[in-house]
Structures are given as C-alpha cells and as structure tokens.
Design a protein around this motif. Structure first.
Motif, short mmCIF file in Angstrom:
data_model
loop_
_atom_site.label_atom_id
_atom_site.label_comp_id
_atom_site.label_asym_id
_atom_site.label_seq_id
_atom_site.Cartn_x
_atom_site.Cartn_y
_atom_site.Cartn_z
N VAL A 23 48.86 54.89 31.98
CA VAL A 23 50.37 55.24 31.56
C VAL A 23 50.29 55.96 29.71
N VAL A 24 49.49 55.33 29.39
CA VAL A 24 49.46 56.09 28.47
C VAL A 24 48.86 57.92 28.64
N ASP A 25 48.15 57.27 29.20
CA ASP A 25 47.12 58.96 29.52
C ASP A 25 48.35 59.27 30.03
N VAL A 26 48.77 59.43 31.21
CA VAL A 26 49.70 60.67 32.21
C VAL A 26 50.69 60.57 31.09
N LEU A 27 51.81 59.86 29.92
CA LEU A 27 52.49 60.37 29.24
C LEU A 27 52.32 61.44 28.18
N THR A 28 50.64 61.14 27.80
CA THR A 28 50.19 62.27 26.78
C THR A 28 49.85 63.04 27.36
N GLU A 29 49.70 63.33 29.07
CA GLU A 29 49.18 64.50 29.38
C GLU A 29 50.69 65.49 29.21
N TRP A 30 51.48 64.45 29.90
CA TRP A 30 53.45 65.07 30.29
C TRP A 30 53.71 65.54 29.10
N GLN A 31 53.12 64.85 27.63
CA GLN A 31 53.83 66.02 25.76
C GLN A 31 54.97 65.15 26.20
N LEU A 32 54.76 63.70 26.48
CA LEU A 32 55.99 62.49 26.25
C LEU A 32 55.61 61.25 25.66
N THR A 33 54.92 61.40 24.07
CA THR A 33 54.79 60.57 23.75
C THR A 33 55.65 59.34 23.29
N ALA A 34 56.66 59.73 22.67
CA ALA A 34 57.72 59.25 22.45
C ALA A 34 58.17 58.00 23.41
N LEU A 35 57.55 57.96 24.88
CA LEU A 35 57.92 56.42 25.51
C LEU A 35 56.81 56.23 25.73
N ILE A 36 56.23 55.88 25.10
CA ILE A 36 54.52 55.77 25.56
C ILE A 36 55.17 54.10 25.71
N ASP A 37 55.23 53.43 24.05
CA ASP A 37 55.05 51.86 23.94
C ASP A 37 56.22 51.43 25.01
N ASP A 38 57.32 52.25 25.21
CA ASP A 38 57.92 51.29 26.48
C ASP A 38 58.13 51.02 27.40
N ILE A 39 56.86 52.38 27.85
CA ILE A 39 56.68 52.46 29.76
C ILE A 39 55.37 51.32 29.77
N GLU A 40 54.40 51.33 28.52
CA GLU A 40 53.87 51.08 28.17
C GLU A 40 53.22 49.00 28.75
N LEU A 41 54.36 48.79 27.50
CA LEU A 41 54.92 47.35 27.65
C LEU A 41 55.55 47.07 29.27
#
Length: 130
Positions: A23-41
């Motif tokens: 999830v972290v890798d994909v969201l980083t690739e998509w430049q959506l790092t603001a969503l990482i914490d919530d979606i990773e959890l």
C-alpha cells in the motif's frame, strides 16, 4: 501510472506487513502520500482477518488499490467462508475494533460476499490537487 494495482499474498504472518508495504509503495508511486497513514492502517485489519479466518491452507489473499477520479479504493479478497462484522467492543476489550476503525477512517466501506470468499473494501477521498 496504472490506475489499479493488485498483489497476492501467501497465508503467512509476514503477509500483513507485506500488504502494508505494498500500500505504501503504490500510494507513493501515485503521489498520494497524504493517504498513506489511513490506508496502511486500514489494510492491516482485513489482511489480518484473512489470515486468521479467511484463507484456507495453501491459498492466498489479494490486496488491490484502484484509483478513481476522487477516490482511492482498497480491496482485500480472500477465499474463505468467514463473515466479518463490525463489532462495538467495550473499552476493556482487547480486540474487535478493526472494522469499526476502517469505517471511521474511510468515506465508505463494506463487505461483498462471493460464491467463494469475500471482499472487504474501503474508499478514501483523494486530496485536492494543488
């Protein structure tokens, strides 16, 4: 950038951490790092439930992220026959908060039952583009 990413994970304890990394890798690739914490959890709960209750021996579970215009969809699918439910544990309970937490962090979530298995899904609002 592909609008959809899917990865399968074996029935192993290490797969929950690997699903978070995915999830972290994909969201980083998509430049959506603001969503990482919530979606990773939020991926941790259905991935853990898939391992404990949903994936029969020798099978895998899948984690998928889909990018839509204003939403990111997280989906965790397994082939087990378990029926996850949102619980409302009291403050002394040691477990049972996972799907409740997903429901609080996502703008929408649900469970789709299939002939074989189920998909736990959650939708997250994409941040506004600067």
């Amino acid at each position: 950038m592909s609008p959809s990413q899917l990865r399968r994970f074996p029935r192993r304890r290490t797969s929950v951490g690997a699903s978070r990394d995915f999830v972290v890798d994909v969201l980083t690739e998509w430049q959506l790092t603001a969503l990482i914490d919530d979606i990773e959890l939020c991926v941790s709960e259905p991935a853990t439930n898939a391992l404990l209750h949903g994936v029969p021996p020798g099978r895998e579970f899948a984690v998928r992220l889909d990018l839509a215009d204003d939403l990111v969809h997280l989906k965790v699918r397994d082939s087990g026959d378990g029926r996850p439910e949102v619980q409302h544990p009291d403050e002394s309970s040691c477990s049972g908060r996972g799907l409740f937490l997903v429901g609080e962090l996502a703008v929408d979530f649900g469970i789709d039952h299939h002939v074989v298995g189920k998909t736990v899904w959650a939708a997250f609002k994409r941040p506004a583009k600067p």
